[in-house]
Motif scaffolding. Structure first.
Motif, short mmCIF file in Angstrom:
data_model
loop_
_atom_site.label_atom_id
_atom_site.label_comp_id
_atom_site.label_asym_id
_atom_site.label_seq_id
_atom_site.Cartn_x
_atom_site.Cartn_y
_atom_site.Cartn_z
N ILE A 285 0.84 -1.20 0.00
CA ILE A 285 0.00 0.00 0.00
C ILE A 285 0.87 1.24 0.00
N HIS A 286 1.92 1.25 0.81
CA HIS A 286 2.81 2.42 0.81
C HIS A 286 3.42 2.64 -0.56
N LEU B 127 -5.51 4.73 2.41
CA LEU B 127 -5.22 5.07 3.80
C LEU B 127 -6.16 4.33 4.75
N ASP B 128 -7.40 4.17 4.37
CA ASP B 128 -8.34 3.41 5.18
C ASP B 128 -7.89 1.95 5.27
N ARG B 129 -7.51 1.37 4.16
CA ARG B 129 -7.02 -0.01 4.14
C ARG B 129 -5.74 -0.14 4.96
N LEU B 130 -4.87 0.85 4.85
CA LEU B 130 -3.63 0.85 5.62
C LEU B 130 -3.92 0.93 7.12
N GLY B 131 -4.90 1.73 7.50
CA GLY B 131 -5.28 1.82 8.91
C GLY B 131 -5.79 0.50 9.44
N ARG B 132 -6.60 -0.20 8.65
CA ARG B 132 -7.08 -1.52 9.07
C ARG B 132 -5.92 -2.50 9.19
N ALA B 133 -5.02 -2.48 8.24
CA ALA B 133 -3.85 -3.38 8.31
C ALA B 133 -3.01 -3.05 9.54
N ASP B 134 -2.91 -1.78 9.86
CA ASP B 134 -2.10 -1.41 11.02
C ASP B 134 -2.75 -1.85 12.32
N ARG B 135 -4.06 -1.85 12.38
CA ARG B 135 -4.72 -2.37 13.59
C ARG B 135 -4.47 -3.87 13.72
N VAL B 136 -4.41 -4.58 12.62
CA VAL B 136 -4.06 -6.00 12.65
C VAL B 136 -2.63 -6.16 13.15
N ARG B 137 -1.72 -5.32 12.65
CA ARG B 137 -0.33 -5.39 13.11
C ARG B 137 -0.23 -5.08 14.59
N THR B 138 -0.99 -4.11 15.05
CA THR B 138 -0.96 -3.77 16.48
C THR B 138 -1.52 -4.91 17.31
N LEU B 139 -2.60 -5.52 16.87
CA LEU B 139 -3.14 -6.68 17.58
C LEU B 139 -2.11 -7.80 17.62
N GLY B 140 -1.43 -8.04 16.53
CA GLY B 140 -0.36 -9.04 16.51
C GLY B 140 0.72 -8.71 17.51
N ALA B 141 1.07 -7.43 17.62
CA ALA B 141 2.09 -7.01 18.57
C ALA B 141 1.64 -7.26 20.00
N VAL B 142 0.36 -7.01 20.29
CA VAL B 142 -0.18 -7.28 21.64
C VAL B 142 -0.08 -8.78 21.94
N VAL B 143 -0.49 -9.60 21.00
CA VAL B 143 -0.43 -11.05 21.19
C VAL B 143 1.01 -11.51 21.40
#
Length: 142
Positions: free
Chosen positions: A100-101, A116-132
């Protein structure tokens, strides 16, 4: 625990990764979203130039330490939780965010909003992965 134990190192790099992801998700991408069409090319180019070394500083140690933990503690549930979270983040980066970038550098304003909307969704997935991943690291050191 000793310096030869990968668990505290995983907690360190997983925590750094989570901090990085939260910063990107909550600060960096919203700020990029506020850039107008006239400043977009310059802002995105500057973001890409500045973020690339930070991504390398975060992701390379994360992948290396995840590999170390997988070899050192393959039977521990924390290992698999951390690996799952780390792989979700790395996979979302490689499969979604990076492409996307690449596209964002040369799009019109309408397509930019969609990306940017798609990138934001992907980043929330990345953040969730980081939490896990952090949860897995905590299980390993606990």
């Amino acid at each position: 625990m000793s310096l030869a134990d990968p668990a505290p190192w995983l907690l360190l790099v997983a925590g750094a990764h989570l901090g990085f992801q939260l910063t990107v998700d909550l600060v960096v991408y919203p700020a990029l979203g506020e850039v107008g069409p006239e400043g977009w090319a310059s802002a995105h180019a500057g973001h890409s130039r500045r973020i690339t070394p930070v991504v390398a500083l975060v992701y390379v140690p994360l992948v290396l330490v995840l590999g170390w933990v997988a070899v050192a503690d393959p039977r521990d549930v924390g290992t698999w939780v951390a690996l799952a979270g780390g792989l979700v983040s790395v996979g979302a980066t490689a499969a979604v965010a990076a492409p996307i970038h690449g596209r964002l550098s040369s799009v019109d304003a309408d397509e930019r909003e969609v990306l940017l909307d798609r990138l934001g969704r992907a980043d929330r997935v990345r953040t969730l992965g980081a939490v896990v991943c952090v949860v897995g690291a905590l299980l390993l050191v606990g």
